[in-house]
Design an enzyme around this catalytic site. Structure first.
Site, mmCIF file in Angstrom:
data_model
loop_
_atom_site.group_PDB
_atom_site.id
_atom_site.type_symbol
_atom_site.label_atom_id
_atom_site.label_comp_id
_atom_site.label_asym_id
_atom_site.label_seq_id
_atom_site.Cartn_x
_atom_site.Cartn_y
_atom_site.Cartn_z
ATOM 1 N N ASP A 64 9.985 4.750 5.135
ATOM 2 C CA ASP A 64 11.399 4.514 5.421
ATOM 3 C C ASP A 64 12.289 5.323 4.480
ATOM 4 O O ASP A 64 13.317 5.857 4.896
ATOM 5 C CB ASP A 64 11.719 3.030 5.293
ATOM 6 C CG ASP A 64 11.066 2.200 6.386
ATOM 7 O OD1 ASP A 64 10.842 2.738 7.484
ATOM 8 O OD2 ASP A 64 10.774 1.022 6.150
ATOM 9 N N HIS A 89 9.057 6.328 -8.281
ATOM 10 C CA HIS A 89 9.369 5.119 -7.519
ATOM 11 C C HIS A 89 8.299 4.040 -7.611
ATOM 12 O O HIS A 89 8.263 3.127 -6.782
ATOM 13 C CB HIS A 89 9.648 5.471 -6.056
ATOM 14 C CG HIS A 89 11.102 5.708 -5.791
ATOM 15 N ND1 HIS A 89 11.924 4.769 -5.247
ATOM 16 C CD2 HIS A 89 11.884 6.770 -6.073
ATOM 17 C CE1 HIS A 89 13.156 5.240 -5.165
ATOM 18 N NE2 HIS A 89 13.157 6.461 -5.658
ATOM 19 N N GLU A 143 9.677 -1.859 13.771
ATOM 20 C CA GLU A 143 9.653 -2.605 12.515
ATOM 21 C C GLU A 143 10.306 -3.959 12.750
ATOM 22 O O GLU A 143 10.900 -4.208 13.808
ATOM 23 C CB GLU A 143 10.390 -1.853 11.396
ATOM 24 C CG GLU A 143 9.637 -0.648 10.877
ATOM 25 C CD GLU A 143 10.179 -0.097 9.566
ATOM 26 O OE1 GLU A 143 9.587 0.854 9.046
ATOM 27 O OE2 GLU A 143 11.192 -0.627 9.053
#
Length: 517
Positions: free
Chosen positions: A156, A94, A267
Site C-alpha cells: 500500500d 520503515h 482489501e
C-alpha cells in the site's frame, strides 16, 4: 517500556563502558577498500539508530554507503574477521521494532547504492531488473512512464525498498491474484553472510533464492531483483462498500478473492461507529464531496463497522457503460449496506500513490516522526470470527488512532519454499493495526499502545488461534521456535549454510553473533 529503552540506550552509549567509535573504526575498518563511503559521524549513526517504529534505538559503529554489491561483499567479509561485528541492511527505515539496526555494528544504507538508479526493463520478456535498494515508487514511475508496464503485486505504501519488502513478503490488495511480492520475482542477486555474491533463481542456487525470500535478512542482502511486469492500466474505479455484520463482510471478501471474475484489488477495513475523524465515519468517503450518513445505519449496528475497498482497472478507450456494467455485476453479488457505496475514478498512478496524502498530512501535523507501535498479523479463516468478537469488538472497540486493515489472502498463492511461515488454512486474513500517536506523545500513551498489542497477541495464544506475526518481533529463541513451528529446523539449516557466524540482521534477535548453529 520506553523508560527501560532509554536507560538501556544511555548505558550502551556510555563512553566509559564501550570503545570510542573512532578507535574501533580504525581497528576494524582500517584499509577497507570500497568504492562507496564509510560514515561514522554523528548524523549518519543517528540515522542508523532509528526507524519508523520509534520504539528502539541501537547506535551502530558506522553507516556504509555502498556503490554496489561488491562493496557489500567486502564489508561482510571484513565483519567476518571480527569476533563480534554484525551487519544490517537498512532500506528506507520503515521497520517497527529495530529489525534493521546493528548495535555497534555496520548499517548498510541500501538506498544510497549506486545500482538503484538503474532499472532495466525487458519489454519482450515482461520483467525489470532493479536494485535491492530502489524504492518501489521509483520502479513504478519508471516502468509505467517509460514502458506502460507495472509490477504485478504491490504494497500500500510505496516508499519501501525492493530488498526490504522481499525480505518479508510485500502484501497489498493484489496479493489474492498474484501472491505477495515474493511470488512475483524470478531471480535475485544476493550477498550472503559468507560474503559471497551469488545470482539465484528457482532453477539456479534455488536454496538461497527461497531462503532470502521472506527470510528477514538472515541469509543474505538482496542487491538486485528481477520483477515480473504486466501491462499497466490507465484508470481505476475505486470503491468502498460498508457492512455492519462481520459475517457478511467476510463472506463477500472471500467470495471476491475466490471468484474467477473479480476486481483487480480487494482489501478490507475496520472502523469505529462514531464521528471520530480518524477512525470513524469520516474516514470512509473517498473525497470531500461524499458524506457518511449514520442515520441510515441499521439500528442493530454495533460499536464496530467494516468496509471492503475494491478497485477495477480499465483504459481510457474503454466504453464507460462497459465499465459501469462490470462494476454493477461484481457489486451485485455482495451484501453491503446499499446506502453506503462510495466510488471515484482516478488514474492508475494516483490510485497506487493513494497513501501519499496520508503521509503528507502526518508529516505536516508532526505525527509521522513520532513512535508507531504497529502490529501486523496473519489469522486463519477458522479463527477470524472469534478474533473479531474478542479483539475488534472488545479490545479495539475504540479504534487505534489509525487504520485497521483486515482482508483475506490465499495460501496457495504463496510459495511454501520461501522462509515465510503462514497459518494452515488456505484462506487466512491479514490484520494490521496501524497506530499513530499525537504529535508530542506521552510515554504512558505509547506504553498503552504497546500493551494493547501484547494483549491482542496473548488473546490469540490463549485461545489457540492459528496465527503468525507479519514483520515478527520476538525476544527469545523459545518464541521464535513457536513462530516458525515445524519450519524452525529448516530455518536454522539455512542460517548454518548461508550465514553460519550470524553476522547478518542482528536486530531481528533470532540468532546471536557466533552462536553455535
Amino acid at each position: 517500556m520506553l523508560a527501560c529503552l532509554v536507560e538501556r540506550f544511555v548505558a550502551e552509549n556510555n563512553t566509559n563502558s564501550i570503545p570510542e567509535p573512532e578507535k574501533t573504526f580504525d581497528g576494524v575498518l582500517k584499509d577497507l577498500d570500497i568504492e562507496g563511503s564509510i560514515d561514522y559521524g554523528l548524523t549518519a549513526t543517528s540515522l542508523g539508530s532509528k526507524d519508523f517504529g520509534g520504539l528502539y534505538s541501537e547506535k551502530p559503529l558506522a553507516v556504509i554507503r555502498p556503490a554496489g554489491a561488491d562493496d557489500i561483499a567486502r564489508v561482510i567479509r571484513r565483519a567476518l574477521q571480527s569476533p563480534t561485528l554484525t551487519v544490517a541492511a537498512r532500506g528506507n527505515g520503515h521497520s517497527i521494532n529495530g529489525q534493521a539496526m546493528a548495535h555497534l555494528g555496520l548499517v548498510i544504507d541500501m538506498k544510497s547504492m549506486g545500482d538503484n538508479n538503474r532499472i532495466d526493463v525487458n519489454v519482450n520478456s515482461m520483467y525489470a531488473d532493479v536494485g535491492g535498494g530502489a524504492l518501489w515508487a521509483d520502479v513504478l514511475k519508471h516502468c509505467v512512464s517509460k514502458h506502460g508496464l507495472a509490477p504485478k503485486s504491490w504494497t500500500d505504501y510505496l516508499d519501501l525498498t525492493v530488498g526490504g519488502t522481499l525480505s518479508n513478503a510485500g502484501v497489498s490488495g493484489q496479493a489474492f491474484r498474484f501472491g505477495p511480492q515474493t511470488s512475483t520475482v524470478t531471480e535475485l542477486e544476493v550477498v550472503t553472510g559468507n560474503g559471497e555474491k551469488i545470482v539465484c533463481s528457482n532453477s539456479q542456487n534455488s536454496e538461497l533464492f527461497f531462503s532470502v525470500l521472506g527470510g528477514l535478512g538472515q541469509f543474505g542482502v538482496i542487491t538486485r531483483a528481477r520483477v515480473l511486469l504486466q501491462p499497466a492500466p490507465e484508470m481505476v474505479r475505486w470503491i468502498r462498500v460498508v457492512y455492519s455484520e462481520f459475517n457478511e463482510f467476510t463472506h463477500d471478501a472471500e467470495l471476491l478473492i475466490t471468484s474467477q471474475e473479480s476486481f483487480n484489488y480487494v482489501e478490507g477495513f475496520v472502523f469505529v461507529n462514531s464521528d471520530d475523524p480518524i477512525t470513524g465515519w469520516p474516514s470512509v468517503p473517498l473525497n470531500s464531496n461524499q458524506s457518511f450518513d449514520p442515520t441510515l445505519l441499521p439500528k442493530k449496528a454495533g460499536p464496530i463497522l467494516y468496509y471492503l475497498e475494491v478497485a477495477l482497472h480499465y483504459n481510457n478507450h474503454d466504453d464507460p457503460s462497459t465499465v459501469n456494467m462490470m462494476v454493477e455485476k461484481l457489486l451485485g453479488r455482495l451484501r453491503y449496506l446499499k446506502h453506503f457505496k462510495f466510488e471515484i475514478d482516478l488514474t492508475y498512478m494516483n490510485f497506487l500513490f493513494r497513501v501519499d496524502h496520508v503521509e503528507e498530512a502526518a508529516k505536516g501535523s508532526g505525527i509521522w516522526a513520532t513512535p508507531h507501535p504497529w502490529l501486523n498479523m496473519f489469522i486463519s479463516k477458522k479463527d477470524i470470527a472469534a478474533f473479531n468478537r474478542l479483539v475488534f469488538q472488545n479490545i479495539l472497540k475504540s479504534g487505534v488512532n489509525g487504520p485497521i486493515l483486515t482482508y483475506p489472502l490465499l495460501r496457495s498463492k504463496w510459495d511454501n519454499r520461501s522462509s515465510l511461515v503462514l497459518p494452515q488454512n488456505e484462506i487466512f486474513y491479514l490484520v494490521a493495526l496501524l497506530r499513530f500517536t499525537h504529535a508530542h506523545p506521552k510515554e504512558s500513551e505509547i506504553n498503552q499502545m504497546v500493551a494493547q498489542n501484547q494483549e491482542v497477541v496473548q488473546t490469540c495464544i490463549k485461545n489457540g488461534f492459528d496465527f503468525k506475526l507479519y514483520f515478527p518481533h520476538y525476544e527469545s529463541t523459545v518464541e521464535w521456535k513457536r513462530h516458525f513451528g515445524d519450519q524452525w529446523g529448516r530455518f536454522v539449516d539455512r542460517k548454518r549454510q548461508f550465514d553460519p557466524k550470524a553476522v547478518l540482521a542482528p536486530g531481528q534477535k533470532i540468532f546471536t553473533r557466533n552462536h553455535q548453529l
